[in-house]
Design a protein around this motif. Structure first.
Motif, PDB file in Angstrom:
ATOM      1  N   VAL A 146       0.840  -1.197   0.000  1.00 30.52           N
ATOM      2  CA  VAL A 146       0.000   0.000   0.000  1.00 30.52           C
ATOM      3  C   VAL A 146       0.874   1.246   0.000  1.00 30.52           C
ATOM      4  N   LEU A 147       0.644   2.147  -0.963  1.00 28.95           N
ATOM      5  CA  LEU A 147       1.345   3.425  -1.003  1.00 28.95           C
ATOM      6  C   LEU A 147       0.345   4.544  -0.738  1.00 28.95           C
ATOM      7  N   VAL A 148       0.670   5.398   0.211  1.00 29.56           N
ATOM      8  CA  VAL A 148      -0.270   6.425   0.632  1.00 29.56           C
ATOM      9  C   VAL A 148       0.381   7.801   0.588  1.00 29.56           C
ATOM     10  N   VAL A 149      -0.218   8.722  -0.134  1.00 30.06           N
ATOM     11  CA  VAL A 149       0.230  10.106  -0.039  1.00 30.06           C
ATOM     12  C   VAL A 149      -0.264  10.651   1.290  1.00 30.06           C
ATOM     13  N   HIS A 150       0.651  11.148   2.102  1.00 32.85           N
ATOM     14  CA  HIS A 150       0.309  11.482   3.476  1.00 32.85           C
ATOM     15  C   HIS A 150       0.845  12.868   3.827  1.00 32.85           C
ATOM     16  N   HIS A 151       0.130  13.534   4.743  1.00 34.29           N
ATOM     17  CA  HIS A 151       0.537  14.886   5.111  1.00 34.29           C
ATOM     18  C   HIS A 151       1.055  15.010   6.536  1.00 34.29           C
ATOM     19  N   ASP A 152       0.533  14.144   7.401  1.00 35.89           N
ATOM     20  CA  ASP A 152       0.739  14.343   8.820  1.00 35.89           C
ATOM     21  C   ASP A 152       2.005  13.619   9.297  1.00 35.89           C
ATOM     22  N   LEU A 153       3.082  14.375   9.500  1.00 33.63           N
ATOM     23  CA  LEU A 153       4.345  13.757   9.892  1.00 33.63           C
ATOM     24  C   LEU A 153       4.259  13.102  11.274  1.00 33.63           C
ATOM     25  N   GLN A 154       3.317  13.589  12.110  1.00 32.27           N
ATOM     26  CA  GLN A 154       3.217  13.077  13.474  1.00 32.27           C
ATOM     27  C   GLN A 154       2.845  11.597  13.511  1.00 32.27           C
ATOM     28  N   THR A 155       2.100  11.146  12.500  1.00 33.32           N
ATOM     29  CA  THR A 155       1.570   9.783  12.564  1.00 33.32           C
ATOM     30  C   THR A 155       2.354   8.786  11.717  1.00 33.32           C
ATOM     31  N   ILE A 156       3.402   9.252  11.054  1.00 31.87           N
ATOM     32  CA  ILE A 156       4.152   8.363  10.152  1.00 31.87           C
ATOM     33  C   ILE A 156       4.657   7.126  10.895  1.00 31.87           C
ATOM     34  N   GLU A 157       5.317   7.375  12.034  1.00 26.61           N
ATOM     35  CA  GLU A 157       5.932   6.249  12.733  1.00 26.61           C
ATOM     36  C   GLU A 157       4.900   5.262  13.263  1.00 26.61           C
ATOM     37  N   GLU A 158       3.718   5.795  13.616  1.00 24.89           N
ATOM     38  CA  GLU A 158       2.682   4.940  14.161  1.00 24.89           C
ATOM     39  C   GLU A 158       2.008   4.115  13.059  1.00 24.89           C
ATOM     40  N   TYR A 159       1.779   4.729  11.921  1.00 25.67           N
ATOM     41  CA  TYR A 159       0.960   4.093  10.889  1.00 25.67           C
ATOM     42  C   TYR A 159       1.760   3.276   9.876  1.00 25.67           C
ATOM     43  N   PHE A 160       2.963   3.704   9.538  1.00 29.15           N
ATOM     44  CA  PHE A 160       3.620   3.134   8.355  1.00 29.15           C
ATOM     45  C   PHE A 160       4.900   2.379   8.700  1.00 29.15           C
ATOM     46  N   ASP A 161       5.295   1.468   7.794  1.00 29.82           N
ATOM     47  CA  ASP A 161       6.583   0.821   8.031  1.00 29.82           C
ATOM     48  C   ASP A 161       7.623   1.211   6.980  1.00 29.82           C
ATOM     49  N   TRP A 162       7.226   1.958   5.983  1.00 32.49           N
ATOM     50  CA  TRP A 162       8.152   2.362   4.937  1.00 32.49           C
ATOM     51  C   TRP A 162       7.837   3.826   4.628  1.00 32.49           C
ATOM     52  N   VAL A 163       8.817   4.604   4.277  1.00 33.76           N
ATOM     53  CA  VAL A 163       8.510   5.997   3.969  1.00 33.76           C
ATOM     54  C   VAL A 163       9.357   6.477   2.799  1.00 33.76           C
ATOM     55  N   THR A 164       8.733   7.269   1.933  1.00 29.71           N
ATOM     56  CA  THR A 164       9.438   7.888   0.819  1.00 29.71           C
ATOM     57  C   THR A 164       9.352   9.398   1.002  1.00 29.71           C
ATOM     58  N   LEU A 165      10.503  10.025   1.176  1.00 24.07           N
ATOM     59  CA  LEU A 165      10.535  11.483   1.328  1.00 24.07           C
ATOM     60  C   LEU A 165      10.758  12.089  -0.048  1.00 24.07           C
ATOM     61  N   LEU A 166       9.812  12.919  -0.454  1.00 22.89           N
ATOM     62  CA  LEU A 166       9.837  13.436  -1.822  1.00 22.89           C
ATOM     63  C   LEU A 166       9.798  14.955  -1.816  1.00 22.89           C
ATOM     64  N   ASN A 167      10.698  15.545  -2.569  1.00 16.74           N
ATOM     65  CA  ASN A 167      10.555  16.967  -2.871  1.00 16.74           C
ATOM     66  C   ASN A 167      11.070  17.166  -4.292  1.00 16.74           C
ATOM     67  N   VAL A 168      10.178  16.947  -5.249  1.00 16.21           N
ATOM     68  CA  VAL A 168      10.483  16.912  -6.673  1.00 16.21           C
ATOM     69  C   VAL A 168      11.413  15.719  -6.971  1.00 16.21           C
ATOM     70  N   GLU A 169      12.524  15.628  -6.238  1.00 13.95           N
ATOM     71  CA  GLU A 169      13.343  14.426  -6.319  1.00 13.95           C
ATOM     72  C   GLU A 169      13.094  13.567  -5.076  1.00 13.95           C
ATOM     73  N   VAL A 170      13.484  12.300  -5.143  1.00 14.54           N
ATOM     74  CA  VAL A 170      13.376  11.465  -3.950  1.00 14.54           C
ATOM     75  C   VAL A 170      14.557  11.794  -3.040  1.00 14.54           C
ATOM     76  N   VAL A 171      14.244  12.251  -1.825  1.00 13.54           N
ATOM     77  CA  VAL A 171      15.310  12.572  -0.871  1.00 13.54           C
ATOM     78  C   VAL A 171      15.795  11.296  -0.198  1.00 13.54           C
ATOM     79  N   ALA A 172      14.854  10.462   0.179  1.00 11.91           N
ATOM     80  CA  ALA A 172      15.217   9.198   0.803  1.00 11.91           C
ATOM     81  C   ALA A 172      14.021   8.277   0.744  1.00 11.91           C
ATOM     82  N   SER A 173      14.267   6.980   0.769  1.00 12.16           N
ATOM     83  CA  SER A 173      13.170   6.024   0.765  1.00 12.16           C
ATOM     84  C   SER A 173      13.657   4.749   1.436  1.00 12.16           C
TER      85      SER A 173
END
Lengths: 443, 264
Positions: free
Chosen positions: B202-229
């Motif tokens: 499941v890939l989810v576009v998400h806004h709330d940084l506070q809940t990332i650690e609680e909800y997800f096990d993988w994260v892609t940081l994007l700002n036009v380019e991929v910063v980290a994934s």
């Protein structure tokens, strides 16, 4: 599996019956009272008008739902220069004139798309530009044609306002043929048209050829417009396209029913409008059809249940009254409760201080329901009133508990509407769970 | 259950999503630039980044809803044309007209249109599948309601149910948590976890940084380019967040820095 025959379905059938009845009454009325002669010409025109109304009504639903009503207007205006150029090239042959109209319309739409895609001009502005300039070119060309010393151009200007008498049997056959083909395509691709109209993005992600179906649907709309030009005219055609759909939308929340109703409304306006315009040779058909269709829109917007303006007003007033009664009952109950006896007489000034002018309305209703009675200058809850107030208070408590426990108790999710009895909204098992908690909390 | 290729030519299980050199441009300006991304099978991934970072663009380009300037996208080793039947999509709720004349169950059934093929109409079987999906999102009592009578959260859950009936292997959700009530947020997260536990990606576009650690096990940081994934534990660091957001949202990761410090 099918959810039975809902009140909504019944309403749609009633409407269909009503329109049929009106048609059956209108025909003899127009013949014997208005003195319309149902000769061969008028029969042809009425049938043609009716068929066109059905086709444009059905396709107009999609134009309305795709929020492209104004696009329909631009399309029909843009057809005029095509008619004139086709006439100059090929003479007065209806087939060619309609092809010319279609090509000019199509070019107009492409130009709108080009402007929107490549410049910063927004779509409504682009449509305005095309609508005015194409139409202006058409008028100029018509003026040029009419100045020419030959008689064949007579009646070409009927394309502006539409003229019923212009339609002959051959045209009706053409309209019927194209209409049948259109309906066939619509039935065949119903699912696809519905999906791309509601959510084109999702359709695309699911592998549907959105561009293909979107173009097909637009083409069908152009065909409907072009067919109707002779009868309704380029200025009024958009009304014939969108009015039946708008009227139909007010009565139903199902797409199939909306399209069916639009066909009936469109057929009715097209036929009756054409007959009315036959009353006098100077009456142009386009405006008559639009007047009838517009009447249907006005009636629908005013009286259609749920969406209709009159119903909305009634419902608002009803809610106001209901809420006023509930609030006043609540105030009475709490005042009495705080004064240790539910039979306490509550001074009216206290109620007025709480709720202002709504008090009178609320009290009136509570008196009607026998829930309060006037006792020397104040108000007292009756037995029924105490019961109702207690029920209200319990209901509020239950809502509080619902909000607090719906997660832990795994209750069905419902929208919070505290003015309503929660027992009516939740299944019995859920109510039992809540009542158990209520007992525990009270204990 | 639809089949997906179990192994690729070299005998390894291919990643659920592989994006190479993906670039999308609007009016000559890149919205996403040279994106390389690998998402393994069976993880819950959040795509986060500031406004205008190209999060939705990334999803839409992967699903070929908008033209790509360059790049390839593969789902379980297959191009999108061959992978469609096991890709599910939840668009942004605001992308449709909720006054459209249709019912909740009808919208959910639309998720099955693609499998039905031409001309065939949805029937009893489709109705059953759709009802089951509605039960999963807690909307079974709303099946025959007109969609304009739904709250924002209920609309979002309707869209989720429509994706569930697709029975896909990989789901793309565009801002499912945007402006929904708490009940809906919990319902969505429960369903996402259940999907993950059943091996779905499941890939989810998400806004709330506070809940990332609680909800997800993988994260892609994007700002036009991929910063980290990568996995949340190693990727969702204040350093990388700073790289993604710049100085603009310092308060967003100050919390996080504090937490990290406390934990350390």
């Amino acid at each position: 599996m099918l959810p039975g025959f809902s009140p909504e379905d019944r309403r749609v059938w009633l409407l269909i019956g009503a329109i049929t009845l009106i048609t059956l009454l209108f025909l003899p009325y127009s013949q014997f009272v208005l003195g319309v002669r149902y000769d061969y010409t008028l029969r042809t025109v009425a049938i043609g008008g009716s068929l066109l109304g059905i086709i444009s009504g059905v396709l107009g639903c999609f134009a309305v739902l795709r929020q492209q009503s104004l696009m329909g207007d631009a399309l029909s205006h843009a057809a005029l220069p095509g008619v004139a150029i086709a006439f100059l090239l090929a003479g007065r042959e209806l087939g060619f004139l309609l092809i010319g109209a279609g090509v000019a319309s199509w070019l107009g739409v492409q130009f709108i798309r080009l402007l929107t895609d490549t410049t910063r001009i927004k779509q409504d502005t682009a449509m305005g530009i095309v609508l005015a300039s194409w139409f202006a070119a058409g008028i100029a060309l018509l003026a040029y044609i009419q100045a020419r010393p030959d008689a064949s151009q007579a009646g070409l200007d009927t394309f502006i306002f539409g003229q019923a008498a212009a339609i002959v049997e051959k045209d009706v056959r053409l309209i019927a043929g194209i209409g049948l083909a259109t309906m066939f395509l619509l039935v065949l691709f119903w699912k696809e048209f519905k999906l791309i109209t509601f959510d084109a993005e999702f359709a695309g992600a699911n592998g549907f050829r959105v561009n293909l179906f979107s173009t097909l649907l637009s083409t069908l709309i152009v065909v409907a417009i072009v067919l109707g030009l002779q009868l309704a005219g380029v200025i009024m055609m958009v009304g014939m396209l969108i009015a039946p759909g708008i009227a139909a939308r007010q009565w139903t929340n199902k797409l199939t029913q909306m399209v069916t109703l639009a066909a009936i409304f469109g057929g009715f306006s097209g036929g009756v409008g054409a007959i009315i315009s036959a009353l006098d040779t100077d009456l142009p058909t386009g405006p008559m059809i639009i007047v009838v269709a517009f009447l249907l829109v006005v009636i629908s917007i005013s009286i259609a249940p749920q969406r209709g303006l009159i119903w909305q007003l009634l419902r608002q007033r009803q809610d106001q009254k209901r809420f006023a009664a509930q609030m006043v009952l609540d105030d009475l109950f709490h005042y009495a409760y705080d004064h240790d006896s539910l039979s306490t007489v509550v001074p009216e000034s206290f109620l007025k201080g709480m709720r202002g002018s709504a008090v009178k309305q609320g009290l009136q209703q509570l008196v009607n329901k026998d829930q309060v009675q006037p006792v020397n200058g104040g108000w007292q809850l009756t037995e029924a009133g105490r019961q109702a107030a207690a029920d209200n208070a319990t209901n509020t408590l239950m809502w509080d508990l619902y909000r607090q426990y719906n997660q832990t108790l795994d209750l069905p999710l419902i929208a919070e509407d505290r003015q309503r009895d929660i027992r009516e909204l939740l299944p019995e098992t859920a109510i039992h769970k809540l009542e158990k908690i209520l007992q525990e909390e009270l204990a | 259950m639809k089949s997906k290729p179990e192994t690729s030519e070299n005998g390894e299980t291919p990643d659920a999503l592989v994006i190479d050199d993906l670039t999308v441009a609007y009016n000559g300006k890149p919205a996403i630039w040279d994106v390389d991304l690998r998402i393994p099978e069976g993880v819950l991934t959040a795509i986060v980044g500031p406004n205008g970072a190209g999060k939705s663009t990334l999803i839409k380009a992967a699903l070929q809803l908008i033209p790509r300037a360059a790049g390839t996208v593969r789902f379980f080793g297959l191009p999108y044309e061959k992978a469609r039947s096991f890709v599910g999509y939840v668009p942004q709720r605001g992308s449709v007209d909720w006054d459209f004349p249709t019912s909740v169950i009808d919208v959910v059934t639309m998720g099955l249109y693609g499998q039905l093929g031409w001309i065939r109409r949805p029937g009893g079987k489709e109705h059953e599948i759709a009802m089951y999906a509605l039960e999963q999102v807690g909307l079974e009592d709303f099946a025959n309601r007109q969609i304009s009578q739904l709250s924002g959260g209920q609309q979002q859950r309707t869209f989720l149910a429509r994706a569930l009936v697709q029975d896909a292997q990989i789901y793309f959700m565009d801002e499912p948590f945007a402006a929904v009530d708490a009940v809906t947020e919990r319902a969505i997260i429960a369903i996402m976890r259940e999907l993950r536990d059943r091996g779905k990606t499941v890939l989810v576009v998400h806004h709330d940084l506070q809940t990332i650690e609680e909800y997800f096990d993988w994260v892609t940081l994007l700002n036009v380019e991929v910063v980290a994934s990568g996995p949340v534990e190693t990727t969702f660091t204040s350093e990388k967040l700073r790289q993604t957001y710049g100085g603009r949202v310092s308060y967003l990761y100050e919390d996080k820095v504090k937490k990290t410090a406390e934990a350390g």
